[in-house]
Design a protein around this motif. Structure first.
Motif, PDB file in Angstrom:
ATOM      1  N   PRO A   1       0.826  -1.214   0.000  1.00 44.55           N
ATOM      2  CA  PRO A   1       0.000   0.000   0.000  1.00 44.55           C
ATOM      3  C   PRO A   1       0.857   1.259   0.000  1.00 44.55           C
ATOM      4  N   GLU A   2       0.323   2.306  -0.597  1.00 43.15           N
ATOM      5  CA  GLU A   2       0.986   3.609  -0.639  1.00 43.15           C
ATOM      6  C   GLU A   2       0.050   4.674  -0.085  1.00 43.15           C
TER       7      GLU A   2
ATOM      8  N   ALA B   1       1.915   7.789  -3.921  1.00 45.87           N
ATOM      9  CA  ALA B   1       1.416   7.299  -5.212  1.00 45.87           C
ATOM     10  C   ALA B   1       1.632   8.346  -6.299  1.00 45.87           C
ATOM     11  N   PHE B   2       1.373   9.603  -5.959  1.00 40.93           N
ATOM     12  CA  PHE B   2       1.600  10.672  -6.934  1.00 40.93           C
ATOM     13  C   PHE B   2       3.084  10.809  -7.253  1.00 40.93           C
ATOM     14  N   SER B   3       3.904  10.901  -6.216  1.00 42.50           N
ATOM     15  CA  SER B   3       5.334  11.164  -6.421  1.00 42.50           C
ATOM     16  C   SER B   3       5.998  10.079  -7.257  1.00 42.50           C
ATOM     17  N   ARG B   4       5.672   8.823  -6.958  1.00 43.07           N
ATOM     18  CA  ARG B   4       6.311   7.727  -7.682  1.00 43.07           C
ATOM     19  C   ARG B   4       5.946   7.768  -9.160  1.00 43.07           C
TER      20      ARG B   4
ATOM     21  N   TRP C   1      -5.053   6.711 -12.793  1.00 45.51           N
ATOM     22  CA  TRP C   1      -4.657   5.507 -12.072  1.00 45.51           C
ATOM     23  C   TRP C   1      -4.916   5.611 -10.578  1.00 45.51           C
ATOM     24  N   ILE C   2      -4.656   6.775  -9.987  1.00 42.47           N
ATOM     25  CA  ILE C   2      -4.948   6.925  -8.564  1.00 42.47           C
ATOM     26  C   ILE C   2      -6.440   6.786  -8.311  1.00 42.47           C
ATOM     27  N   SER C   3      -7.265   7.295  -9.223  1.00 41.11           N
ATOM     28  CA  SER C   3      -8.719   7.158  -9.050  1.00 41.11           C
ATOM     29  C   SER C   3      -9.148   5.698  -9.154  1.00 41.11           C
TER      30      SER C   3
END
Length: 296
Positions: free
Chosen positions: A227-228, A233-236, A250-252
């Motif tokens: 999990p992030e 998640a954004f930074s990576r 993708w985050i959504s």
């Protein structure tokens, strides 16, 4: 091969994983097909199938020419372009103009105007357009693909995302194609599925940790889920070179899982196909890591 005579079906998306499976199944049942798309040279060669195109959804004249002679249109959703509704609407209007009798639209489980997953919002818009278009139609909402977590893994087989506890009823391409085939074959002046919204899901709702663990067992590869936070998640993804739109989409996807928006389990697969929905551990298609759309 069946001796039943079927009307001609136009199938889109046949160069992709889902559309190709639908076309193969219809060919096996002796259904005459028009394979419609932007790249006819990439379309499969199937008995009873004719290639039509190039025809993009947003090209009204090309779509009218490609759909001429079809009775049913299977409209597999196009890529998110910012004009998906307009493109889908153009394709449906082209179908109506040349006498297509019904549209089977492949949407997404969880489609709504407030869906967390951005693609599901686009799908809802097309569903609303179809409801007022004056043509027989069925909405087939496909669950999140069983294969997607495997394709999201990095080269170390790690799947990372901001969804530590949410659940999803992951669904195989094969089950979705089988349901769509069953609805397609129920033709005639009326179908019991006219106007229906069918949510196609897997047999159980799993966390990403559970799903990825089963993928590891099925493939013999060391897949694992980590999990992030949303920030990580954004930074990576930004460091990987993704665009802002890709990152947001993708985050959504992960957040829709975390919020439980695609966790419902339905009986659509067994009811329409006569076979139980396929669990993750029995899936037959496992893509390579880092091959999901939008990844570098």
């Amino acid at each position: 091969m069946s001796d039943t005579r079927y009307a001609t079906v136009a199938v889109t998306g046949v160069t992709g994983a889902l559309g190709s499976r639908i076309a193969v199944r219809l060919a096996g049942r002796g259904v005459p097909q028009l394979l419609v798309g932007r790249s006819p040279d990439r379309m499969p060669e199937l008995p009873g199938a004719r290639r039509r195109g190039p025809a993009a959804y947003g090209d009204a004249s090309a779509m009218r020419e490609a759909l001429e002679g079809a009775s049913t249109l299977i409209l597999v959703s196009g890529h998110r372009t910012g004009r998906r509704l307009e493109e889908h609407a153009t394709a449906v209007e082209a179908a109506i103009a040349v006498g297509v009798d019904r549209v089977l639209y492949v949407s997404l489980v969880g489609a709504s105007p407030t869906a967390t997953y951005l693609n599901a919002r686009d799908q809802w818009l097309t569903e609303r357009f179809l409801a007022g278009a004056g043509i027989r139609h069925t909405v087939l909402r496909a669950g999140f693909y069983t294969s997607t977590p495997a394709s999201l893994a990095d080269k170390e087989f790690v799947v990372s995302g901001p969804a530590p506890t949410g659940r999803a009823a992951f669904t195989t391409h094969e089950d979705i194609a089988d349901v769509i085939t069953a609805v397609t074959l129920d033709e005639g002046p009326r179908s019991e599925y006219d106007g229906a919204i069918l949510e196609i899901t897997g047999p159980e709702a799993l966390t990403l940790h559970e799903a990825v663990t089963r993928i590891a067992t099925a493939t013999g590869r060391p897949y694992r889920f980590e999990p992030e936070t949303l920030e990580d998640a954004f930074s990576r993804r930004w460091r990987q070179g993704m665009s802002g739109e890709q990152i947001e989409t993708w985050i959504s996807w992960y957040q829709a899982i975390e919020k439980g928006e695609i966790s419902s389990v339905t009986d659509v697969v067994p009811r329409l196909t006569g076979s139980p929905a396929t669990p993750v551990s029995d899936a037959v298609r496992w893509p390579s890591p880092n091959t999901a759309g939008g990844t570098p």
